[in-house]
Design a protein around this motif. Structure first.
Motif, PDB file in Angstrom:
ATOM      1  N   ILE A 221       0.846  -1.215   0.000  1.00  0.00           N
ATOM      2  CA  ILE A 221       0.000   0.000   0.000  1.00  0.00           C
ATOM      3  C   ILE A 221       0.870   1.249   0.000  1.00  0.00           C
ATOM      4  N   PHE A 222       1.962   1.245   0.783  1.00  0.00           N
ATOM      5  CA  PHE A 222       2.875   2.390   0.786  1.00  0.00           C
ATOM      6  C   PHE A 222       3.477   2.598  -0.612  1.00  0.00           C
ATOM      7  N   GLN A 223       3.785   1.520  -1.312  1.00  0.00           N
ATOM      8  CA  GLN A 223       4.312   1.640  -2.674  1.00  0.00           C
ATOM      9  C   GLN A 223       3.279   2.260  -3.613  1.00  0.00           C
ATOM     10  N   LYS A 224       2.021   1.837  -3.487  1.00  0.00           N
ATOM     11  CA  LYS A 224       0.956   2.411  -4.316  1.00  0.00           C
ATOM     12  C   LYS A 224       0.773   3.895  -4.006  1.00  0.00           C
ATOM     13  N   MET A 225       0.847   4.240  -2.718  1.00  0.00           N
ATOM     14  CA  MET A 225       0.703   5.645  -2.326  1.00  0.00           C
ATOM     15  C   MET A 225       1.817   6.486  -2.925  1.00  0.00           C
ATOM     16  N   GLU A 226       3.032   5.948  -2.922  1.00  0.00           N
ATOM     17  CA  GLU A 226       4.161   6.692  -3.466  1.00  0.00           C
ATOM     18  C   GLU A 226       3.971   6.953  -4.957  1.00  0.00           C
ATOM     19  N   LYS A 227       3.529   5.962  -5.692  1.00  0.00           N
ATOM     20  CA  LYS A 227       3.307   6.123  -7.126  1.00  0.00           C
ATOM     21  C   LYS A 227       2.159   7.092  -7.397  1.00  0.00           C
ATOM     22  N   TYR A 228       1.088   6.974  -6.611  1.00  0.00           N
ATOM     23  CA  TYR A 228      -0.086   7.808  -6.853  1.00  0.00           C
ATOM     24  C   TYR A 228       0.209   9.283  -6.551  1.00  0.00           C
TER      25      TYR A 228
END
Length: 592
Positions: free
Chosen positions: A222-229
Motif C-alpha cells: 500500500i505504501f508503494q501504491k501511495m508513493e506512485k499515486y
C-alpha cells in the motif's frame, strides 16, 4: 402511578436530577480531562529535569482601573521565565499573586514575607518597587522548592501553553517572548476534526489510510501504491489533510503514518512495510518528490513530542542492517532542527542510548560536511581582481543593448541606473531594469565567511525553488563548474530546470568579495539530472559581498535574465504573481 410521578418531580428533587444530568461526561469534558492529563505529564517532565532555570520580575506597567474608587490604575508585574528551551514573559497582578499564595499546599512560615494588602490602595513608585522585590523573592522561593505538589505554580506561570505545540518550540521560538496566550491555547488541539476532502487526491488519503488500518500484512504494497499515486500530486493536498496523513483522524478512528511505523516485529512483511513506509514519509519532505516540501516539514514540526514518540523511531535507528535507518535518521533530524530541541529533550525523545549515539554520529557527519565546505571558501586567496571604475551615464543605453557578458553585468553594477522597485521584505529589497536585469539587496548580520557560505554552498537551503546543487568539476580552490536544479513555481504549475555554470569566488580586499556565476556550454548535464529535468537554461549572476561593520554584511546580487527559460520563471516574480521573494527571505533569515 400519579403518586410516583409527583414524588419523582418535586421541586426539591428537580435540582438534583438536573445536576446529575449535567455532570454526565461529555466530549468536551473528556477533551478537558485529557488536556489536564497531558499537562501533568509535561509538568512531571519539567520538575524532574529542572527545565526552569530562572524566574524574576523584570518590569511593571499600569492599566486604567475603572472599577475601584480608591485608585486610578492597576499594576501588572512582568515576570520573565527562562528555561532550557524558551524564554518568555507574562504579566500578573498583585491579586493573582495573593490568590496563589493563599492556595499553596505548603507552610507559609518558611516562605519569604508576602507583601500585605493595604487598606488604602496606593500605587506609588515606592510601594510598587517594594512589592516587586518581595514578589520576586516569593517566586524564586517557589522555583527553588519546586516539586510535584506545586503544579499550581506551573499553572500560574502558564508554562503549559508555552510548551504545548509542536513539542515545545512551535509557536514560541527560542529566546523570544510570548504575548498571545489565547492563540497558544487554541494550539492545544492536535487532532484534526470533521475534515472533508476537497479533491480526488485528498479523498485518496482516507482511502489509503483505511486500507493501511485494515490490512496490516499488506502495508508495504500500500505504501508503494501511495508513493506512485502521490508523485506530483502532494501539492494538491491542504495542510490539514497532510497532517491527517501524518497523525490520522480520531473522528474516523484512523491511524496515520506515524502510528503505522510503530509496529516493531521481526516479521519479514512488517520489515518491508517499515522500509516502504519510511521511504514514502521521507519523500514527502523532499522537493524532488513534493514541490511543497517546505510546508510538509513545517507540519512535521507541529507534531507534538508525545505523538512523535509513538513512532518508536529509536528501534528503527538501532542496528547496522536496518534498511530504514537512513530515512528514519533524516526524518528525526528535520524534526529536531525545526523544533530546536536541545540534548536533554533529544534524550527524552529517543530513550535508547544506542539510538542517541547513532543520531550523534549522523549529526557529526553533517557538521563535517559543512566544515569541509567552509574550509574550501576560507582557503580561497588567489585570483585577486580590482573592481572596474564607475562608468558615466552617457553610455547607459549602449551597454544595456550589448550581448550578455560578465563584463557587461559588472559595468551595470557600477552605473547609476534607474532601477525599478519591485518589493521589499524585512529590509531586503528587489529591483528590476527593463525586465531584463534583477538586483536584490540583502543586509545580513553574520561574518563575511558565513555570508560567502550562505550565498554559495548553502544557497540550496534558502533560495526558493532550488533543491540541489552539485560540483561537476573543481578547477581550483576558487573556481568550479556547478549544476543547480530548481523547481520553479509558475502560478499554479511547477517547472523543473537545470543550469550548468562556472562559479568563481574572488577576494577584492579584506572586506569585499565577488562571486560570479556564468553559463557553461561545454559541460554535459549528468544523466540523473536529465531524467528529472523539464528544461535546461542559462543564468548569469554577479554577487558582491561587502563587510560594512563587524558582523554586518551587505550582499548585492545582479542577475541578467538572458535565457528564455530563466525569464519564464522570473517574470511572475517581477509581477509579484507568486510569493517567491518573501519565502526566500524567510528561509534566508532562518540560516543566520
Amino acid at each position: 402511578m400519579k403518586q410516583i410521578l409527583s414524588q419523582s418531580f418535586t421541586p426539591e428533587t428537580a435540582p438534583t436530577l438536573f445536576r446529575q444530568q449535567s455532570e454526565r461526561p461529555t466530549l468536551l469534558s473528556k477533551q478537558r480531562n485529557q488536556k489536564e492529563y497531558d499537562a501533568k505529564d509535561l509538568y512531571t517532565l519539567i520538575v524532574n529535569n529542572h527545565i526552569i532555570k530562572e524566574i524574576g520580575i523584570i518590569n511593571f506597567f499600569k492599566e486604567e482601573d475603572r472599577e475601584s474608587i480608591f485608585k486610578n490604575h492597576i499594576v501588572n508585574y512582568v515576570i520573565q521565565i527562562r528555561t532550557d528551551y524558551i524564554d518568555y514573559t507574562i504579566p500578573k497582578r498583585y491579586s493573582e499573586f495573593e490568590k496563589l499564595y493563599d492556595s499553596l499546599p505548603i507552610s507559609q512560615k518558611n516562605m519569604p514575607k508576602f507583601p500585605s494588602k493595604k487598606v488604602i490602595q496606593t500605587n506609588s513608585k515606592k510601594t510598587i518597587a517594594k512589592r516587586q522585590e518581595m514578589l520576586q523573592k516569593f517566586l524564586q522561593y517557589l522555583l527553588h522548592h519546586l516539586d510535584h505538589s506545586l503544579y499550581m505554580f506551573l499553572d500560574f506561570i502558564k508554562i503549559k501553553e508555552q510548551f504545548q505545540k509542536g513539542g515545545f518550540d512551535q509557536n514560541v521560538k527560542m529566546h523570544q517572548f510570548s504575548k498571545d496566550e489565547n492563540a497558544l491555547y487554541d494550539l492545544l488541539e492536535t487532532s484534526p476534526k470533521k475534515i472533508q476532502p476537497n479533491n480526488q487526491a485528498e479523498s485518496m488519503i482516507f482511502h489509503y489510510l483505511q486500507k493501511l488500518n485494515e490490512t496490516i500484512n499488506e502495508r508495504g504494497k500500500i505504501f508503494q501504491k501511495m508513493e506512485k499515486y502521490y508523485f506530483g500530486k502532494i501539492q494538491q493536498i491542504s495542510p490539514l489533510l497532510l497532517k491527517v496523513l501524518f497523525i490520522g483522524d480520531d473522528e474516523r478512528e484512523l491511524q496515520g503514518i506515524i502510528q503505522m511505523l510503530s509496529i516493531q516485529t521481526n516479521d519479514m512483511q512488517n520489515h518491508i512495510s517499515c522500509i516502504n513506509g519510511f521511504q514514502f514519509f521521507r519523500k514527502i519532505l523532499e522537493y524532488d518528490y513534493n514541490p511543497n516540501a517546505e510546508q510538509a516539514i513545517k507540519l512535521l514540526s507541529e507534531i507534538s513530542i508525545k505523538q512523535f514518540r509513538t513512532m518508536k523511531i529509536q528501534s528503527h535507528i538501532c542496528g547496522q542492517q536496518k534498511l530504514c535507518k537512513q530515512d528514519s535518521l533524516m526524518i528525526l533530524h528535520k524534526y529536531i532542527q525545526q523544533n530546536q530541541l536541545k540534548n536533554q529533550m533529544i534524550n527524552y525523545l529517543l530513550v535508547d542510548d544506542e539510538a542517541i549515539r547513532e543520531y550523534d554520529c549522523y549529526v557529526q557527519k553533517q557538521v563535517n560536511k559543512i566544515n569541509e565546505e567552509v574550509k574550501q571558501v576560507r582557503d580561497s586567496n588567489e585570483n585577486l581582481q580590482e573592481l572596474l571604475p564607475t562608468k558615466s551615464n552617457s553610455i547607459e543605453h549602449p551597454i544595456l543593448e550589448q550581448d550578455p557578458t560578465l563584463d557587461q553585468l559588472i559595468e551595470i553594477s557600477q552605473m547609476n541606473l534607474n532601477w525599478k522597485y519591485v518589493q521589499e521584505c524585512e529590509r531586503h529589497t528587489m529591483y528590476h531594469l527593463q525586465g531584463q536585469f534583477i538586483k536584490t539587496i540583502h543586509p545580513i548580520e553574520c561574518s563575511i565567511d558565513r555570508a560567502i557560505l550562505i550565498f554559495t554552498d548553502l544557497k540550496q537551503q534558502w533560495f526558493h525553488g532550488m533543491i540541489q546543487k552539485d560540483i561537476l568539476e573543481q578547477i581550483n580552490e576558487n573556481k568550479s563548474v556547478i549544476v543547480e536544479y530548481f523547481v520553479w513555481e509558475d502560478k499554479s504549475t511547477f517547472k523543473k530546470m537545470a543550469f550548468i555554470s562556472d562559479q568563481e569566488i574572488l577576494k577584492i580586499n579584506d572586506s569585499t568579495y565577488q562571486i560570479t556565476i556564468v553559463p557553461n556550454n561545454k559541460q554535459q548535464l549528468p544523466n540523473h539530472y536529465k531524467l528529472k529535468c523539464d528544461q535546461k537554461g542559462q543564468k548569469m549572476s554577479l554577487i558582491l559581498i561587502k563587510q560594512i561593520q563587524p558582523n554586518h554584511i551587505e550582499v548585492v546580487i545582479y542577475q541578467n535574465i538572458m535565457d528564455l527559460t530563466f525569464r519564464t520563471a522570473l517574470t511572475p516574480v517581477i509581477l509579484k504573481e507568486i510569493p517567491w521573494f518573501n519565502n526566500t527571505i524567510t528561509k534566508l533569515k532562518a540560516l543566520l
